[in-house]
Design an enzyme around this catalytic site. Structure first.
Site, PDB file in Angstrom:
ATOM      1  N   HIS A 405       4.266  -2.252  -5.113  1.00 17.71           N
ATOM      2  CA  HIS A 405       3.246  -1.298  -4.674  1.00 17.71           C
ATOM      3  C   HIS A 405       2.142  -1.079  -5.711  1.00 17.71           C
ATOM      4  O   HIS A 405       1.153  -0.389  -5.438  1.00 17.71           O
ATOM      5  CB  HIS A 405       3.900   0.048  -4.332  1.00 17.71           C
ATOM      6  CG  HIS A 405       3.369   0.657  -3.078  1.00 17.71           C
ATOM      7  ND1 HIS A 405       2.056   0.490  -2.655  1.00 17.71           N
ATOM      8  CD2 HIS A 405       3.956   1.428  -2.132  1.00 17.71           C
ATOM      9  CE1 HIS A 405       1.873   1.133  -1.535  1.00 17.71           C
ATOM     10  NE2 HIS A 405       3.000   1.718  -1.177  1.00 17.71           N
ATOM     11  N   ASP A 409      -0.411  -3.016  -0.823  1.00 15.10           N
ATOM     12  CA  ASP A 409      -0.181  -1.848   0.023  1.00 15.10           C
ATOM     13  C   ASP A 409       0.320  -2.309   1.384  1.00 15.10           C
ATOM     14  O   ASP A 409       0.407  -3.514   1.663  1.00 15.10           O
ATOM     15  CB  ASP A 409      -1.448  -1.006   0.161  1.00 15.10           C
ATOM     16  CG  ASP A 409      -2.634  -1.792   0.686  1.00 15.10           C
ATOM     17  OD1 ASP A 409      -2.403  -2.774   1.436  1.00 15.10           O
ATOM     18  OD2 ASP A 409      -3.778  -1.459   0.344  1.00 15.10           O
TER      19      ASP A 409
END
Length: 435
Positions: A405, A409
């Site tokens: 992350h 995304d």
């Protein structure tokens, strides 16, 4: 007698575990003959004989740790000490059926656990030699090379066979009796596995070494330093299965076995064009994104050495047949624990085919420094609605992505997965983009 020193295996490795001896003391060896397999923290390494001769001593036993530049085994080169026969080297005792004694042997006995002649003399009056019951003076179970070879042929642990000879020496008769009875000999006051009052066996303890130890460290590091997120999807692979069946005979004619993995890899390399960040990595100081020029797809293989992830280099430039050949080569090498260091390095994105073992969903851990990994679940034939709203039978495969992350995304991995899914659900579209 010459000593073979464990060579420098590379990459700063200073020790390794002896996994399997292919020879025993007294065996005749040929040049380049496999002698022993050792496990480093990277992979299994096979060590061969430097020259022809005869093995006289194994310095490190199976399961023990060998040090680089320390003696691994001793041997007499061919043409040297010709008057010394293997019987003289192993120096069997009368209990093993041998006629010669240690005093008649030109070389000192090399049997594991055997002590020099001065250590094995009868004690003087009032003198005691302290040793653990069932073991020799140096704490090892005495056993002749011929008996050790018999143990190896039947894949038996020396510790499991009760010895009836002097100082607990394991004789050939002990091994044969053990095999006939199909398990540990039940003797009063003896046993290879202790049990508590409730009859339950004690916990077996096994050291964490080699590839498994490295995997443990890397998984903890990846799980604790990389912010993971998961993304799941279903893929209809009905057309892909049909295409594979049509191509299988053609691949077999070329000597290749065509599985679904080459399709997964090729489609992934094509999808990277639309989302190149999936084939990138973060710099060590987390200040730069490095976009990699080649798509090297790794595949997790459950090998006897532990989890290995070799990778197919340059998938974007390879034909489907070439990818299939590499997949077969790497799978065979990894399962044997003999995959090369070059094949383990340089991966850019990974696939874990948990579905081959029956799993439907999984939450994989990223193979750092990569930024994404996908776990492929098993394919199931399930009812689905077609364009005319009729219920039809379709082959549905589940996939679960794990993304870093810090770089990726949800939207990015969704778009990438959609592109990958498109190639797999309509595999013939890949022809438009093949180099």
């Amino acid at each position: 007698m010459s000593d073979f020193m464990l060579p420098d295996i590379g990459e700063g490795i200073v020790e390794c575990e002896v996994v399997e001896w292919h020879v025993a003391e007294g065996d005749v060896i040929e040049e380049d003959q496999p002698v022993v397999e050792v496990m480093t923290d990277k992979a299994l390494v096979e060590i061969t004989a430097p020259e022809a001769g005869r093995v006289t001593r194994l310095y490190v036993q199976k399961g023990e740790i060998a040090k680089v530049h320390a003696p691994l085994f001793g041997y007499v080169a061919e043409g040297e000490g010709a008057e010394q026969t293997p019987a003289a080297v192993s120096a069997p005792t009368p209990e093993d059926g041998g006629a010669s004694s240690a005093a008649q042997a030109p070389l000192p006995p090399v049997d594991e656990g055997a002590a020099p002649a001065r250590e094995r003399r009868a004690p003087d009056a009032g003198e005691e030699i302290a040793s653990e019951p069932g073991r020799g003076p140096y704490g090892r179970i005495p056993v002749a090379p011929a008996v050790r070879r018999l143990l190896r042929e039947h894949d038996l642990d020396l510790e499991a066979v009760p010895g009836s000879g002097r100082q607990g020496r394991v004789l050939k008769e002990d091994v044969l009796r053990y095999l006939e009875e199909g398990g540990p000999t039940d003797r009063a006051g003896e046993g290879t596995v202790a049990a508590d009052a409730g009859g339950r066996q004690e916990i077996r303890v096994e050291p964490l070494r080699g590839v498994r130890a490295v995997m443990a460290r890397r998984m903890v590091e990846a799980a604790s330093t990389i912010p993971h997120f998961q993304y799941g999807e279903e893929i209809d692979v009905t057309e892909l299965l049909a295409l594979r069946e049509r191509l299988k005979p053609l691949a077999e004619a070329e000597g290749a076995r065509l599985t679904l993995m080459p399709f997964f890899m090729k489609a992934m390399a094509l999808a990277v064009r639309e989302a190149p960040i999936l084939n990138a990595r973060l710099s060590d100081d987390e200040s730069e994104i490095h976009y990699l020029a080649s798509v090297n797809v790794g595949m997790a293989v459950d090998s006897r050495a532990g989890l290995l992830v070799p990778n197919v280099k340059g998938v974007e430039h390879r034909s489907l047949l070439s990818v299939a050949e590499e997949v077969a080569r790497l799978t065979e090498a990894a399962r044997a624990g003999k995959v090369s260091q070059a094949d383990l390095k340089g991966g850019t994105i990974s696939i874990s085919n948990i579905g081959a073992l029956g799993g439907t969903y999984a939450a994989p851990i990223i193979n750092a420094p990569e930024v994404a990994i996908v776990a492929i679940g098993k394919t199931q034939w399930l009812p689905r609605f077609d364009a005319e709203e009729r219920v039809v039978k379709r082959a549905i495969m589940t996939v679960t992505w794990a993304g870093d992350h810090r770089l990726i995304d949800g939207g990015t991995i969704a778009r990438f997965c959609n592109a990958w899914k498109g190639y797999l659900e309509d595999p013939e579209t890949m022809l438009l983009h093949l180099a």
